[in-house]
Design an enzyme around this catalytic site. Structure first.
Site, mmCIF file in Angstrom:
data_model
loop_
_atom_site.group_PDB
_atom_site.id
_atom_site.type_symbol
_atom_site.label_atom_id
_atom_site.label_comp_id
_atom_site.label_asym_id
_atom_site.label_seq_id
_atom_site.Cartn_x
_atom_site.Cartn_y
_atom_site.Cartn_z
ATOM 1 N N SER A 52 -27.478 -21.753 134.778
ATOM 2 C CA SER A 52 -27.494 -22.364 136.159
ATOM 3 C C SER A 52 -27.561 -23.829 135.926
ATOM 4 C CB SER A 52 -28.631 -21.861 137.123
ATOM 5 O OG SER A 52 -28.319 -22.394 138.395
ATOM 6 N N PRO A 53 -26.787 -24.645 136.612
ATOM 7 C CA PRO A 53 -26.994 -26.129 136.838
ATOM 8 C C PRO A 53 -28.280 -26.329 137.314
ATOM 9 C CG PRO A 53 -25.431 -25.502 138.554
ATOM 10 C CD PRO A 53 -25.787 -24.187 137.650
ATOM 11 N N CYS A 106 -30.814 -29.780 137.320
ATOM 12 C CA CYS A 106 -31.048 -31.170 137.168
ATOM 13 C C CYS A 106 -32.086 -31.431 136.231
ATOM 14 C CB CYS A 106 -31.559 -32.016 138.497
ATOM 15 S SG CYS A 106 -29.909 -32.005 139.710
ATOM 16 N N ALA A 109 -25.993 -30.856 138.121
ATOM 17 C CA ALA A 109 -25.268 -31.622 139.223
ATOM 18 C C ALA A 109 -24.644 -33.085 138.737
ATOM 19 C CB ALA A 109 -25.947 -31.549 140.380
ATOM 20 N N GLN A 136 -20.947 -28.945 136.600
ATOM 21 C CA GLN A 136 -20.947 -28.917 138.368
ATOM 22 C C GLN A 136 -20.683 -30.024 138.801
ATOM 23 O OE1 GLN A 136 -24.573 -28.682 140.540
ATOM 24 N NE2 GLN A 136 -24.081 -26.376 141.090
ATOM 25 N N TYR A 151 -26.358 -30.589 150.064
ATOM 26 C CA TYR A 151 -25.825 -31.958 149.569
ATOM 27 C C TYR A 151 -24.305 -31.924 150.316
ATOM 28 C CZ TYR A 151 -29.276 -31.573 145.835
ATOM 29 O OH TYR A 151 -30.531 -31.674 145.425
ATOM 30 N N ARG A 211 -20.092 -23.295 144.287
ATOM 31 C CA ARG A 211 -21.625 -22.834 144.655
ATOM 32 C C ARG A 211 -21.578 -23.366 146.033
ATOM 33 N NH1 ARG A 211 -27.464 -23.557 142.013
ATOM 34 N NH2 ARG A 211 -26.589 -21.715 141.095
ATOM 35 N N ARG A 222 -34.768 -20.944 136.120
ATOM 36 C CA ARG A 222 -36.121 -21.441 135.814
ATOM 37 C C ARG A 222 -36.326 -20.229 134.439
ATOM 38 N NH1 ARG A 222 -36.204 -22.680 140.693
ATOM 39 N NH2 ARG A 222 -37.419 -24.694 141.418
#
Length: 354
Positions: free
Chosen positions: A22-23, A25, A57, A99, A181, A229, A323
């Site tokens: 998963s993207p 940050c 992102a 992403q 966002y 997403r 995670r």
């Protein structure tokens, strides 16, 4: 072979298994530039056997960054280091994805380990933009409401970033329309109080995303996957909800989007989210069954058998771990061992193969 370790083909890309990173940050860039941290972070997960690495992102404009530490693709000079990262990922059998994002009213914040609050301009922050002049937190400065020219610039920025993504060697784009966002801000009545063609009814609130999709498709190779997403729900009364998420997903499928990455939340602070193992999987299942589009499941998926069960039960097509991959960059290799599959290890590590 387990379902989790079986290949998945989307357009002309074959993913060696159904485990994606998963993207997430890293807040470790300077002026949008990637560095050795990003090379090692993403490269180690490719070595670790995941089929798809979705880069965090990556802002389509300087003002679209969540923090001053965000990656960007708004400068031609960003491309060179990103080419090194995508090349390394591909050398090790994974697919490099990116992403593309704009944070909208949630931009210009300190890094999480520095408190995460919105920065004032004299602290390195900047004026934010949004569909309406409504701040995320009461203590934040209100964003500027985007006018028609501002919206056109947003669409153009996504298109230009997609062109640069091609140059940088990415094989997949995910459009970030989740977690409160900018694009999600247009979706939700909680943040979008516009009365023009970008506000009010469902069609208007989702217009920006569809225009971004169409703009990207003019420069993105048709043989390469395009993901979106979304947050399936705001977890708040009067906000974006699962029924609208299904409706949007059906439209995205009709407009050439290949997979919806099903997350949730992020629109307003203080909501109660029922956290637990796989707490968002039901969204991926519902959207998949109602819209017919491929879905990715994400959210406290931490065990190989848990991931396998999700796929075997037809709840999703791709497992997107977050995670768990920070704790274990070699999650895919370990999952293969747990599920009794024989998978290829890097030659340098074969002597330690489980």
């Amino acid at each position: 072979m387990s379902k989790l370790l079986s290949p998945l083909i989307i357009k002309e890309i074959t993913f060696r298994n159904r485990i994606a990173i998963s993207p997430m940050c890293q807040y470790s860039a300077e002026n949008g530039f990637a560095n050795d941290w990003h090379l090692v972070h993403y490269g180690s997960r490719a070595v670790g056997g995941a089929s798809l690495i979705i880069q965090e992102a990556t802002a389509v404009s300087p003002e679209g960054r969540i923090s001053p530490g965000d990656l960007g693709l708004y400068n031609e000079e960003h491309i060179e280091m990103l080419q090194k990262i995508t090349s390394f990922i591909h050398q090790h059998g994974s697919v490099a994805g990116i992403q593309l994002a704009h944070a909208g009213r949630k931009a210009g914040c300190a890094k999480p380990w520095d408190g995460g609050r919105q920065l004032k301009e004299n602290e390195g922050g900047w004026t934010t933009v949004a569909p309406s002049a409504i701040a995320f937190n009461p203590e934040d400065d209100a964003p500027q409401s985007l006018d028609t020219d501002g919206i056109k610039k947003i669409i153009a920025d996504f298109k230009t970033a997609a062109q640069r993504a091609v140059q940088a060697g990415y094989k997949l784009i995910e459009i970030h329309a989740a977690h409160g966002y900018l694009i999600h801000q247009f979706f939700s009545p909680l943040s979008n109080h516009r009365t023009d063609n970008y506000g009010g009814n469902f069609e208007n609130r989702t217009r920006l995303l569809l225009e971004i999709v169409k703009a990207i498709q003019t420069v993105w190779p048709q043989n390469l996957p395009l993901f979106v997403r979304i947050s399936a729900t705001d977890w708040a009364e009067g906000g974006w909800n699962i029924d609208e998420a299904v409706q949007l997903s059906s439209i995205l499928k009709q407009n050439g989007v290949d997979l919806v990455d099903c997350s949730s939340g992020g629109m307003v602070p203080g909501v109660k989210i029922p956290l637990g193992p796989g707490y968002q999987v039901a969204f991926a299942e519902h959207i998949k069954k109602k819209s017919g589009i491929l879905t990715g499941a994400v959210g406290l998926i931490t065990e190989a058998q848990q991931a396998e069960d999700i796929l075997m039960n037809g709840q999703a097509d791709l497992i997107i771990i977050a995670r768990a991959s920070l704790r274990d960059p070699y999650f895919a290799l370990h999952a293969a061992h747990i599920l009794g599959d024989d998978t290829e290890w890097p030659l340098q590590y074969v002597r330690a193969k489980l």
